[in-house]
Scaffold this motif. Structure first.
Motif, PDB file in Angstrom:
ATOM      1  N   HIS A 156      27.539  24.192   2.695  1.00  0.00           N
ATOM      2  CA  HIS A 156      28.627  23.992   3.650  1.00  0.00           C
ATOM      3  C   HIS A 156      29.944  23.862   2.893  1.00  0.00           C
ATOM      4  O   HIS A 156      30.060  23.025   1.995  1.00  0.00           O
ATOM      5  N   LEU A 158      33.739  22.843   3.417  1.00  0.00           N
ATOM      6  CA  LEU A 158      34.535  22.117   4.392  1.00  0.00           C
ATOM      7  C   LEU A 158      35.967  21.932   3.918  1.00  0.00           C
ATOM      8  O   LEU A 158      36.228  21.842   2.716  1.00  0.00           O
ATOM      9  N   ALA A 166      34.493  15.355  13.174  1.00  0.00           N
ATOM     10  CA  ALA A 166      33.897  16.617  12.734  1.00  0.00           C
ATOM     11  C   ALA A 166      33.282  16.458  11.348  1.00  0.00           C
ATOM     12  O   ALA A 166      32.206  16.991  11.057  1.00  0.00           O
ATOM     13  N   LEU A 167      33.967  15.717  10.487  1.00  0.00           N
ATOM     14  CA  LEU A 167      33.451  15.476   9.139  1.00  0.00           C
ATOM     15  C   LEU A 167      32.150  14.691   9.200  1.00  0.00           C
ATOM     16  O   LEU A 167      31.163  15.031   8.529  1.00  0.00           O
ATOM     17  N   GLU A 169      29.983  14.467  11.649  1.00  0.00           N
ATOM     18  CA  GLU A 169      28.912  15.288  12.222  1.00  0.00           C
ATOM     19  C   GLU A 169      28.348  16.265  11.195  1.00  0.00           C
ATOM     20  O   GLU A 169      27.134  16.435  11.084  1.00  0.00           O
ATOM     21  N   THR A 170      29.225  16.903  10.428  1.00  0.00           N
ATOM     22  CA  THR A 170      28.776  17.887   9.445  1.00  0.00           C
ATOM     23  C   THR A 170      28.017  17.235   8.296  1.00  0.00           C
ATOM     24  O   THR A 170      26.968  17.721   7.870  1.00  0.00           O
ATOM     25  N   LEU A 171      28.530  16.112   7.798  1.00  0.00           N
ATOM     26  CA  LEU A 171      27.890  15.450   6.656  1.00  0.00           C
ATOM     27  C   LEU A 171      26.579  14.763   7.023  1.00  0.00           C
ATOM     28  O   LEU A 171      25.818  14.362   6.145  1.00  0.00           O
ATOM     29  N   SER A 172      26.307  14.634   8.313  1.00  0.00           N
ATOM     30  CA  SER A 172      25.030  14.047   8.740  1.00  0.00           C
ATOM     31  C   SER A 172      23.884  15.054   8.649  1.00  0.00           C
ATOM     32  O   SER A 172      22.715  14.685   8.779  1.00  0.00           O
ATOM     33  N   GLN A 173      24.222  16.320   8.417  1.00  0.00           N
ATOM     34  CA  GLN A 173      23.208  17.369   8.326  1.00  0.00           C
ATOM     35  C   GLN A 173      22.629  17.438   6.909  1.00  0.00           C
ATOM     36  O   GLN A 173      23.218  16.952   5.954  1.00  0.00           O
ATOM     37  N   PHE A 177      27.237  20.324   0.002  1.00  0.00           N
ATOM     38  CA  PHE A 177      28.571  20.284   0.585  1.00  0.00           C
ATOM     39  C   PHE A 177      29.648  20.474  -0.476  1.00  0.00           C
ATOM     40  O   PHE A 177      29.615  19.843  -1.537  1.00  0.00           O
TER      41      PHE A 177
END
Length: 241
Positions: A156, A158, A166-167, A169-173, A177
């Motif tokens: 990802h 970013l 948004a940050l 939510e993305t970092l929870s995946q 990164f």
């Protein structure tokens, strides 16, 4: 009346900071073309990309700067893109090739992308060639021997300027990164990485290949006032023993 063919616009990525990281093709074009442009902030007119490529230019070649405002005002930005594209077109219309240089890669968070879109809209038939460059996160990974992705792992990329929600939510995946432009919301980013147990092994890299370069691993307790040229590498996978 002679019909003059249009010159070619070359969008060249000069890499993160070390002049030795330019590609051979980029150097060949820089040494041949006499119209060289570099983007800069309208506040100070300084261009990091110009300094990186300078050792590869022929003696006496002038580098002209295209100034872009640091703003979120869409109308102001649109005016700057159109005005600066016109400056390039003035050379292209004479059948002369033009180079526009940028940090890293021309098609990743780059001014070249905006110029390319503006040119394509107004002058769709003008020839363009993009010469890719090494990105800052590739160099950060190389210097720290950090694997960016392997097997079926996603990577990802970013912008650190994205919203906190948004940050988060993305970092929870699950994934690897790259967080570019990590200067503005550094405290928020660090806290999110802590929350997701990624701060301990995270790579912090600032001003790679330039003066005052700083690279370290682990940002749990790092108190920083990062520069614009700051990035982070992190991943949510367990490290092998």
């Amino acid at each position: 009346m002679t019909n003059i063919s249009k010159g070619t616009l070359y969008g060249i990525g000069v890499g993160p900071g070390d002049p030795d990281l330019l590609t051979l093709k980029a150097v060949q074009v820089l040494r041949r073309v006499k119209h060289i442009f570099a983007s800069s902030s309208s506040k100070n007119g300084f261009s990091v990309a110009e300094g990186i490529m300078r050792p590869h230019l022929r003696e006496g070649v002038e580098v002209r700067r295209l100034r872009f405002p640091m703003t979120n005002d869409v109308e102001v930005l649109q005016h700057a893109w159109e005005e600066n594209t016109h400056k390039l077109v003035q050379c292209l219309d004479k059948g002369e090739d033009v180079v526009l240089v940028t940090l890293g890669d021309p098609l990743l968070y780059s001014t070249v992308g905006y110029i390319l879109r503006t040119l394509r809209r107004a002058y769709p038939d003008y020839p363009v060639e993009i010469i890719p460059g090494i990105t800052s996160f590739q160099q950060a990974a190389a210097l720290t021997q950090t694997i960016l992705a392997e097997g079926e792992q996603p990577l990802h990329i970013l912008a650190g300027t994205m919203s906190e929600d948004a940050l988060a939510e993305t970092l929870s995946q699950k994934g690897n990164f790259v967080i570019l432009k990590a200067y503005k919301n550094f405290t928020v980013i660090r806290d999110q990485l802590r929350h997701n147990n990624m701060a301990h092994d995270c790579v912090y890299a600032s001003r790679i290949g330039l003066e005052r370069e700083k690279i370290c691993r682990g940002i749990e307790n790092l108190v920083e006032d990062p520069t614009y040229l700051t990035l982070l590498l992190a991943n949510s996978y367990e490290k092998p023993a």
